[in-house]
Design an enzyme around this catalytic site. Structure first.
Site, PDB file in Angstrom:
ATOM      1  N   GLU A  92     -52.388  -8.548  40.376  1.00  0.00           N
ATOM      2  CA  GLU A  92     -53.176  -9.493  41.163  1.00  0.00           C
ATOM      3  C   GLU A  92     -54.622  -9.050  41.353  1.00  0.00           C
ATOM      4  O   GLU A  92     -55.447  -9.802  41.870  1.00  0.00           O
ATOM      5  CB  GLU A  92     -52.510  -9.738  42.516  1.00  0.00           C
ATOM      6  N   GLU A 123     -33.962   4.549  37.462  1.00  0.00           N
ATOM      7  CA  GLU A 123     -34.637   5.281  38.533  1.00  0.00           C
ATOM      8  C   GLU A 123     -34.156   6.720  38.653  1.00  0.00           C
ATOM      9  O   GLU A 123     -34.798   7.551  39.289  1.00  0.00           O
ATOM     10  CB  GLU A 123     -34.440   4.562  39.864  1.00  0.00           C
TER      11      GLU A 123
END
Length: 325
Positions: A92, A123
């Protein structure tokens, strides 16, 4: 790869994100209004927890500004919710501040596909985190690890490799006792307490990380000279809405009419900076562009990192000369 000891260590992990929240102990017995009240009441505590870390957060802003202004990159590294929030923040920055991946980029455990679907074991792979840094980071880059629990192996591997290579490091975690805190230069430990739904770090921990990233990236970009006051001057007007917003911004900044602002913006080929300087200094776009060339963006210019005020002042005073270092 995954360390078998990690799974059993989680049972005794000291982290608020894994504890039960007494305020929501009977959550399933409440009606919809009761559930919403509990959730929002807990969410209301998050901003204060982030505010408490303003000091180290500001320190990290300066590190990031120094890196980006020197041509280096800030790397976000995370898994699951933490990694997805990092990706969201990084992407963004492009439409808002005209930033690109050479400035801030995000790396999600399991790769881009893990944004929409969980990648099993990603992860837990510390080696993958280390390899990511080895392959993507260079001297002078900054590595910011995001881990709600403060122990994610993928993030641990990335931070360890970064430290080994002498890169500045930081950790954003919702665990005040984060295991990885001692392994970074700047730990930002957000004390948000237990989640409404135990272990669901998409809730308070995620909100806290999003607030932290908002402050980090926005302050960094503003310090790099991407705004005039609180107005976006590097926004990309790629659609009708953004063109309209750009014209409105020029009106807000200069007090000129919308018609005049649109006219000058068109003369500037849609570039906000010269249009803004031209309107403020009441000169043509060519003169505005020349003044901006003499007063480029510079985070070291206290009070005017964008160079807009300096360019306008030089034009008004008839002293449009190159700025000193």
């Amino acid at each position: 790869m995954t360390d078998p000891d990690d799974a059993t260590a989680l049972v005794d992990l000291a982290s608020p994100t894994e504890e039960r929240n007494p305020a929501s102990a009977e959550l399933d017995a409440l009606d919809a209004r009761g559930m919403v009240d509990v959730i929002l009441s807990e969410d209301a505590t998050v901003a204060a927890a982030v505010q408490a870390q303003a000091g180290p957060l500001a320190e990290l802003v300066e590190v990031c500004v120094s890196a980006i202004s020197g041509g280096r990159t800030v790397h976000y590294v995370g898994a699951g919710t933490s990694g997805r929030l990092a990706v969201l923040d990084a992407v963004e920055l492009a439409p808002t501040f005209n930033a690109d991946e050479s400035m801030v980029t995000a790396h999600l455990a399991g790769g881009p596909g893990a944004f929409l679907a969980a990648v099993e074991g990603a992860e837990d792979d510390a080696d993958a985190g280390a390899d990511l840094v080895a392959q993507n980071c260079e001297l002078g880059d900054v590595v910011v690890g995001l881990a709600a629990s403060g122990r994610t192996p993928f993030v641990r591997g990335a931070l360890a490799e970064a430290r080994e290579r002498g890169l500045p490091t930081a950790l954003i975690s919702a665990n005040p006792q984060a295991q990885l805190a001692s392994a970074v230069d700047i730990p930002i430990l957000l004390d948000v307490g237990p989640e409404v739904v135990t272990g669901s770090t998409r809730m308070k921990a995620g909100t806290a990380q999003k607030l932290t990233l908002n402050a980090l990236s926005t302050a960094t970009m503003v310090r790099l000279g991407t705004t005039f006051g609180n107005l976006m001057i590097d926004v990309r007007p790629t659609n009708a809405k953004l063109v309209g917003r750009t014209v409105r911004m020029l009106v807000q900044a200069t007090g000129q009419s919308a018609e005049r602002a649109a006219e000058v913006l068109e003369a500037a080929a849609g570039s906000v900076r010269p249009a803004l300087v031209a309107l403020l200094a009441e000169v043509d776009v060519t003169a505005a562009e020349a003044a901006l060339a003499h007063h480029p963006r510079d985070p070291r210019r206290v009070g005017d990192p964008a160079g807009i005020r300096s360019a306008v002042a030089a034009l008004r005073e008839g002293t449009d000369e190159p700025a000193g270092p």
